[in-house]
Write an enzyme that holds these catalytic residues in place. Structure first.
Site, PDB file in Angstrom:
ATOM      1  N   GLY A  69       0.819  -1.204   0.000  1.00 29.05           N
ATOM      2  CA  GLY A  69       0.000   0.000   0.000  1.00 29.05           C
ATOM      3  C   GLY A  69       0.854   1.255   0.000  1.00 29.05           C
ATOM      4  CB  THR A  70       4.038   2.117   1.719  1.00 21.75           C
ATOM      5  OG1 THR A  70       3.503   2.064   3.044  1.00 21.75           O
ATOM      6  CG2 THR A  70       5.081   3.210   1.638  1.00 21.75           C
ATOM      7  CD  GLN A 177      -6.458   1.293   8.883  1.00 19.14           C
ATOM      8  OE1 GLN A 177      -7.282   0.526   9.361  1.00 19.14           O
ATOM      9  NE2 GLN A 177      -5.158   1.100   9.005  1.00 19.14           N
ATOM     10  CB  SER A 194      -2.299  -1.907   2.186  1.00 17.53           C
ATOM     11  OG  SER A 194      -1.279  -2.815   2.481  1.00 17.53           O
ATOM     12  CB  ALA A 195      -3.858  -7.174   0.276  1.00 21.18           C
ATOM     13  CB  CYS A 320       6.681   7.094  26.072  1.00 21.25           C
ATOM     14  SG  CYS A 320       4.936   6.869  26.385  1.00 21.25           S
TER      15      CYS A 320
END
Length: 460
Positions: A69-70, A177, A194-195, A320
């Site tokens: 997906g990126t 998403q 993205s799968a 953090c």
């Protein structure tokens, strides 16, 4: 052990597993070859493309498969910007986009282009009107996610797409998403997904480019995937991705109702079971399976570890828990509390018993972490001995600056001030958030020799 991090990666869907295993025997050959094995592989690839295109809502020849997906997002942005380079080199995006979009915008700026981030409200949503005002004559592309990956808020994609279309600017939608829950509405121009977000295998992304959108792939190209995704296609994984997308879509309505009820239970219960909690994100216009909340006086990394020890896998946007030691850019843009941040995203099959067990464990875990950090358990007495106090929290990470503020606020009279010296980026968000939750006045930030000075006035 309950896995509550489906927004990062959903468990492999049974249909994906079946399709993957079945296609290993038929889809191993080169689909570009004309012999029998190649033709079989090409048939599988074509069928997967048609199924994925139907789910996306585009033509099969408008959709290509990428390695992630990126990669789809990077290719979409670079290709659209290059294809419209005569218009300009300006990109518009929301302040809460996925890091793949943020990184692409930074690369554009480094190469001499520019970008504008559209702010979001406290729920994480953009205002379509503000988005439209960010468009310029030299805007080559706009980008807007369909739903946020950290807080679940759905974006007004259809309204924004209309504004962009009227301005002649293509809109890229990151649907990673939301695509498993349904097609993206509106007149979008490009779409990436993205799968592994919907239960398909990792390593498969989708990129859809509508006909008529000027698009020039960047980098070396070959004859595969219309020249938009070079390299040999992983046909078994692609087949599994398309099959699982079709399967989760068929189950979406039932899963939506069931998981939304479980998330509503968490949203309601957390605020009652755990003191000093802020549930973030839009309570209505949101993904059905995701809820995010932040706990005052809690170290997010420790909280995640303790929940893991208790048998629950969750994620966080707290500073953090990150290698950069800075708060999530999403929570920062929303202006909400970042410390002790927990994202719960339920996969299909999550049971009511698992959710209730999580709610049973959470209060004790939070209380234990707060006690370990020395967080105040009740309001301090008010001797009002000094008009102002300075708390030195330099070199200490949140939530310690906020804890130290809470410990001493009762030592100044109503109208008195406490100045917190801190050099942790999260303090810039968490001290104002504490003031809002405690009904105290956040005066503002002042320069200091080191870090910043955050001034708080006692009202109660």
């Amino acid at each position: 052990m309950p896995y509550f991090d489906a927004a990062s990666s959903a468990p492999l869907h049974p249909v994906a597993r079946q399709a993957l295993l079945a296609s290993l025997d038929e889809g191993w050959a080169d689909p570009a070859r004309l012999y029998r094995e190649g033709r079989r592989a090409a048939l599988l690839l074509d069928a997967a493309r048609e199924a994925a295109a139907e789910a996306v809502g585009c033509r099969p020849d408008e959709l290509v498969f990428t390695s992630s997906g990126t990669r789809a997002v990077h290719s979409a942005i670079s290709g659209a910007l290059s294809g419209r380079r005569r218009v300009g080199r300006h990109l518009v995006l929301s302040a809460v986009e996925h890091s793949s979009v943020i990184h692409s915008a930074a690369a554009l700026e480094a190469a001499g282009g520019s970008f504008t981030e559209v702010p979001v409200d406290r729920s994480g949503a953009v205002d379509p009107g503000a988005y439209g005002r960010a468009l310029r004559p030299d805007t080559a592309l706009a980008a807007l996610q369909s739903a946020n990956h950290e807080v679940g808020t759905e974006q007004p994609v259809a309204e924004t797409a209309e504004i962009c279309a009227d301005a002649g600017v293509p809109l890229l939608v990151d649907a990673a998403q939301s695509l498993g829950w349904g097609p993206v509405p509106g007149r979008w121009s490009l779409l990436a997904a993205s799968a592994h977000k919907w239960g398909g295998p990792a390593g498969v992304g989708l990129l859809a480019v509508r006909k008529g959108v000027r698009f020039a792939p960047q980098g070396p190209v070959d004859e595969r995937e219309s020249g938009r995704a070079a390299g040999f296609e992983n046909i078994p994984a692609i087949v599994a991705a398309a099959a699982s997308l079709r399967a989760v879509r068929a189950e979406a309505a039932a899963q939506d109702a069931r998981l939304r009820a479980l998330v509503d239970r968490i949203r309601t219960a957390v605020a009652g079971l755990v003191p000093d909690v802020e549930v973030v994100g839009d309570p209505v216009r949101r993904l059905p399976h995701l809820v995010t909340f932040s706990c005052l006086y809690v170290d997010g990394e420790t909280l995640l570890h303790e929940l893991d020890r208790a048998g629950f896998s969750v994620s966080s946007g707290s500073s953090c828990t990150s290698s950069t030691l800075t708060p999530s850019h999403v929570l920062k843009a929303m202006g909400v509390l970042t410390e002790g941040n927990i994202r719960v995203s339920l996969p299909a099959g999550t049971t009511e018993e698992e959710v209730e067990r999580f709610l049973g464990v959470l209060p004790g875990v939070v209380a234990e972490v707060r006690e370990r950090l020395g967080a105040p358990v009740a309001a301090a007495p008010s001797p009002a001995s000094q008009e102002s106090l300075v708390v030195d929290a330099l070199g200490r990470r949140c939530p310690i600056p906020v804890i130290e503020l809470a410990k001493v606020i009762g030592e100044v009279p109503v109208g008195g001030t406490v100045t917190v010296l801190a050099d942790d980026e999260a303090a810039r968000l968490d001290i104002p958030a504490w003031c809002a939750m405690r009904e105290q006045e956040y005066v503002g930030e002042e320069p200091a020799d080191r870090g910043s000075a955050y001034v708080v006035r006692r009202l109660l």
